[in-house]
Motif scaffolding. Sequence first.
Motif, PDB file in Angstrom:
ATOM      1  N   GLN A 186       0.759  -1.208   0.008  1.00 54.84           N
ATOM      2  CA  GLN A 186       0.140  -0.001   0.102  1.00 54.84           C
ATOM      3  C   GLN A 186       0.765   1.265  -0.019  1.00 54.84           C
ATOM      4  O   GLN A 186       2.269   1.111   0.240  1.00 54.84           O
ATOM      5  CB  GLN A 186      -0.978   0.107   1.318  1.00 54.84           C
ATOM      6  CG  GLN A 186      -1.808  -1.341   1.348  1.00 54.84           C
ATOM      7  CD  GLN A 186      -2.767  -0.995   2.593  1.00 54.84           C
ATOM      8  OE1 GLN A 186      -2.660  -0.113   3.326  1.00 54.84           O
ATOM      9  NE2 GLN A 186      -3.435  -2.115   2.882  1.00 54.84           N
ATOM     10  N   GLY A 187       0.305   2.190  -0.296  1.00 47.37           N
ATOM     11  CA  GLY A 187       1.050   3.682  -0.284  1.00 47.37           C
ATOM     12  C   GLY A 187       2.245   3.626  -0.973  1.00 47.37           C
ATOM     13  O   GLY A 187       3.354   4.131  -0.602  1.00 47.37           O
ATOM     14  N   ILE A 188       2.024   3.070  -2.306  1.00 52.58           N
ATOM     15  CA  ILE A 188       3.306   2.958  -3.133  1.00 52.58           C
ATOM     16  C   ILE A 188       3.668   4.472  -3.680  1.00 52.58           C
ATOM     17  O   ILE A 188       2.707   5.108  -4.240  1.00 52.58           O
ATOM     18  CB  ILE A 188       3.081   1.966  -4.416  1.00 52.58           C
ATOM     19  CG1 ILE A 188       3.023   0.775  -3.666  1.00 52.58           C
ATOM     20  CG2 ILE A 188       4.428   2.024  -5.298  1.00 52.58           C
ATOM     21  CD1 ILE A 188       2.267  -0.357  -4.574  1.00 52.58           C
ATOM     22  N   LEU A 189       4.780   5.143  -3.409  1.00 55.14           N
ATOM     23  CA  LEU A 189       5.218   6.394  -3.995  1.00 55.14           C
ATOM     24  C   LEU A 189       6.416   5.827  -5.009  1.00 55.14           C
ATOM     25  O   LEU A 189       7.563   5.063  -4.722  1.00 55.14           O
ATOM     26  CB  LEU A 189       5.927   7.173  -2.814  1.00 55.14           C
ATOM     27  CG  LEU A 189       4.761   7.561  -1.801  1.00 55.14           C
ATOM     28  CD1 LEU A 189       5.471   8.251  -0.749  1.00 55.14           C
ATOM     29  CD2 LEU A 189       3.529   8.344  -2.269  1.00 55.14           C
ATOM     30  N   VAL A 190       6.416   6.520  -6.077  1.00 56.89           N
ATOM     31  CA  VAL A 190       7.513   6.555  -7.207  1.00 56.89           C
ATOM     32  C   VAL A 190       8.061   7.802  -7.203  1.00 56.89           C
ATOM     33  O   VAL A 190       7.651   8.800  -7.465  1.00 56.89           O
ATOM     34  CB  VAL A 190       6.741   6.334  -8.489  1.00 56.89           C
ATOM     35  CG1 VAL A 190       7.607   6.017  -9.461  1.00 56.89           C
ATOM     36  CG2 VAL A 190       5.994   5.134  -8.127  1.00 56.89           C
ATOM     37  N   VAL A 191       9.356   7.903  -7.268  1.00 61.90           N
ATOM     38  CA  VAL A 191      10.309   9.231  -7.026  1.00 61.90           C
ATOM     39  C   VAL A 191      11.298   9.243  -8.224  1.00 61.90           C
ATOM     40  O   VAL A 191      12.157   8.081  -8.202  1.00 61.90           O
ATOM     41  CB  VAL A 191      11.092   9.302  -5.662  1.00 61.90           C
ATOM     42  CG1 VAL A 191      11.832  10.676  -5.706  1.00 61.90           C
ATOM     43  CG2 VAL A 191       9.962   9.313  -4.684  1.00 61.90           C
ATOM     44  N   PRO A 192      11.188   9.996  -8.947  1.00 65.35           N
ATOM     45  CA  PRO A 192      12.517   9.974 -10.075  1.00 65.35           C
ATOM     46  C   PRO A 192      13.952  10.064  -9.411  1.00 65.35           C
ATOM     47  O   PRO A 192      14.056  10.819  -8.429  1.00 65.35           O
ATOM     48  CB  PRO A 192      12.271  11.287 -11.118  1.00 65.35           C
ATOM     49  CG  PRO A 192      11.437  12.182 -10.110  1.00 65.35           C
ATOM     50  CD  PRO A 192      10.537  11.278  -9.127  1.00 65.35           C
ATOM     51  N   ILE A 193      14.816   9.463 -10.067  1.00 65.07           N
ATOM     52  CA  ILE A 193      16.346   9.500  -9.906  1.00 65.07           C
ATOM     53  C   ILE A 193      16.899  10.506 -10.376  1.00 65.07           C
ATOM     54  O   ILE A 193      17.084  10.298 -11.852  1.00 65.07           O
ATOM     55  CB  ILE A 193      17.018   8.191  -9.628  1.00 65.07           C
ATOM     56  CG1 ILE A 193      16.072   7.283  -8.905  1.00 65.07           C
ATOM     57  CG2 ILE A 193      18.269   8.167  -9.326  1.00 65.07           C
ATOM     58  CD1 ILE A 193      16.615   5.850  -9.136  1.00 65.07           C
ATOM     59  N   GLU A 194      17.491  11.402  -9.952  1.00 63.59           N
ATOM     60  CA  GLU A 194      18.428  12.458 -10.317  1.00 63.59           C
ATOM     61  C   GLU A 194      19.705  12.085 -11.015  1.00 63.59           C
ATOM     62  O   GLU A 194      20.016  12.161 -12.185  1.00 63.59           O
ATOM     63  CB  GLU A 194      18.740  13.692  -9.637  1.00 63.59           C
ATOM     64  CG  GLU A 194      19.292  14.913 -10.484  1.00 63.59           C
ATOM     65  CD  GLU A 194      19.497  16.101  -9.509  1.00 63.59           C
ATOM     66  OE1 GLU A 194      20.778  16.722  -9.614  1.00 63.59           O
ATOM     67  OE2 GLU A 194      18.445  16.539  -8.823  1.00 63.59           O
ATOM     68  N   LYS A 195      20.386  11.287  -9.984  1.00 65.53           N
ATOM     69  CA  LYS A 195      21.487  10.607 -10.641  1.00 65.53           C
ATOM     70  C   LYS A 195      21.846   9.481  -9.885  1.00 65.53           C
ATOM     71  O   LYS A 195      21.244   9.187  -8.992  1.00 65.53           O
ATOM     72  CB  LYS A 195      22.994  11.598 -10.230  1.00 65.53           C
ATOM     73  CG  LYS A 195      23.151  13.036 -11.151  1.00 65.53           C
ATOM     74  CD  LYS A 195      23.942  13.861 -10.882  1.00 65.53           C
ATOM     75  CE  LYS A 195      23.565  15.291 -11.119  1.00 65.53           C
ATOM     76  NZ  LYS A 195      22.473  15.897 -10.775  1.00 65.53           N
ATOM     77  N   MET A 196      22.630   8.480 -10.675  1.00 66.12           N
ATOM     78  CA  MET A 196      22.776   6.932 -10.000  1.00 66.12           C
ATOM     79  C   MET A 196      24.101   6.729 -10.168  1.00 66.12           C
ATOM     80  O   MET A 196      24.912   6.487 -11.340  1.00 66.12           O
ATOM     81  CB  MET A 196      21.728   6.181 -10.738  1.00 66.12           C
ATOM     82  CG  MET A 196      21.762   4.936 -10.051  1.00 66.12           C
ATOM     83  SD  MET A 196      20.366   3.955 -10.852  1.00 66.12           S
ATOM     84  CE  MET A 196      20.242   2.383 -10.212  1.00 66.12           C
ATOM     85  N   ILE A 197      25.080   6.322  -9.020  1.00 64.66           N
ATOM     86  CA  ILE A 197      26.252   6.112  -9.003  1.00 64.66           C
ATOM     87  C   ILE A 197      26.435   4.715  -8.242  1.00 64.66           C
ATOM     88  O   ILE A 197      25.792   4.303  -7.286  1.00 64.66           O
ATOM     89  CB  ILE A 197      27.024   6.983  -8.237  1.00 64.66           C
ATOM     90  CG1 ILE A 197      27.061   8.514  -8.984  1.00 64.66           C
ATOM     91  CG2 ILE A 197      28.655   6.623  -8.310  1.00 64.66           C
ATOM     92  CD1 ILE A 197      27.655   9.369  -8.145  1.00 64.66           C
ATOM     93  N   VAL A 198      26.874   3.665  -9.277  1.00 69.41           N
ATOM     94  CA  VAL A 198      26.889   2.400  -8.891  1.00 69.41           C
ATOM     95  C   VAL A 198      28.351   1.775  -8.684  1.00 69.41           C
ATOM     96  O   VAL A 198      29.209   2.498  -9.278  1.00 69.41           O
ATOM     97  CB  VAL A 198      26.200   1.383  -9.636  1.00 69.41           C
ATOM     98  CG1 VAL A 198      24.600   1.705  -9.444  1.00 69.41           C
ATOM     99  CG2 VAL A 198      26.541   1.471 -11.036  1.00 69.41           C
TER     100      VAL A 198
END
Length: 287
Positions: free
Chosen positions: A275-287
């Motif tokens: 429940q309460g699923i929130l989706v947030v864009p990712i600005e940068k991703m460092i792996v």
Amino acid sequence: MAVNNLKIAIQKSGRLFEESVKLLKDCGIDLKNSENKLKTESDNFPVEVYFLRDDDIPQYVEDAVADIGIVGENVLYEKNKQIDVVEQLGFGKCRLSVAIGRMEKYSGVRDLNGKKIATSYPFLVKEFLKKNQVTAEIHEISGSVEIAPGIGLADAIVDLVSSGSTLFMNGLREVDIVLQSQAVLVRNKELDGLRLQILEKFLFRVRAVKKARNFKYILLNAPNEKLREIISCLPGMKSPTVLPLAEPGWSSVHSVLNENEFWEIIEQLKDLGAQGILVVPIEKMIV
């Protein structure tokens, strides 16, 4: 201008301009006021930006006037300059296609034998015809290629296509693809020393921005009795983050999803009671 600044050439106007500038900004590179200028510098990264006609960028990079450049593959391969492709950038996607009259028959590339073809890409068309052992007459024109069949100048055209709406409005249909194209980062073959080091730092940022485009950060509330099953649906970077909620029997789960798998996994999570699923864009991703 600092002597060792990395010099980058981008399109001064047109379909790649806004995305190229956005990429630099997303990489944390602040540009001085660049409006109506041919070049500008960054205040916080050792780079100088040249604003050029896209057709000129491959030549400038080959001649080391610019160290690197952002250009469409259609222009890059048409100009056929001795420069290296460093990275595909994932924007400016289009295709260079063969189009003919909407009512004309077409069973394959051999149907172009003996035809007149209008295009702004004579080198690529010549290579395409040669590869397919087809002999045709190429008419090189610039701008408004799509009107050539209608005014009797050509039997077919080879031009850039995105949605195909321009072809439709001119009574044409797409029948073959010469080249799939997108924006790429190119570099001078002789680049070395400090500028090569700056390029590597720039590429690190570019790849972090690119990777973030394909992923979403999600937060959801999960019933503890379904927690193991919910976690098994979430690949995440290593494993999902799980935190207890104030309400007994529930946990907050944080993870990262690939855009290509997003909706399928979201449906599975809902079916498992998330429940309460929130989706947030990712600005940068460092792996």
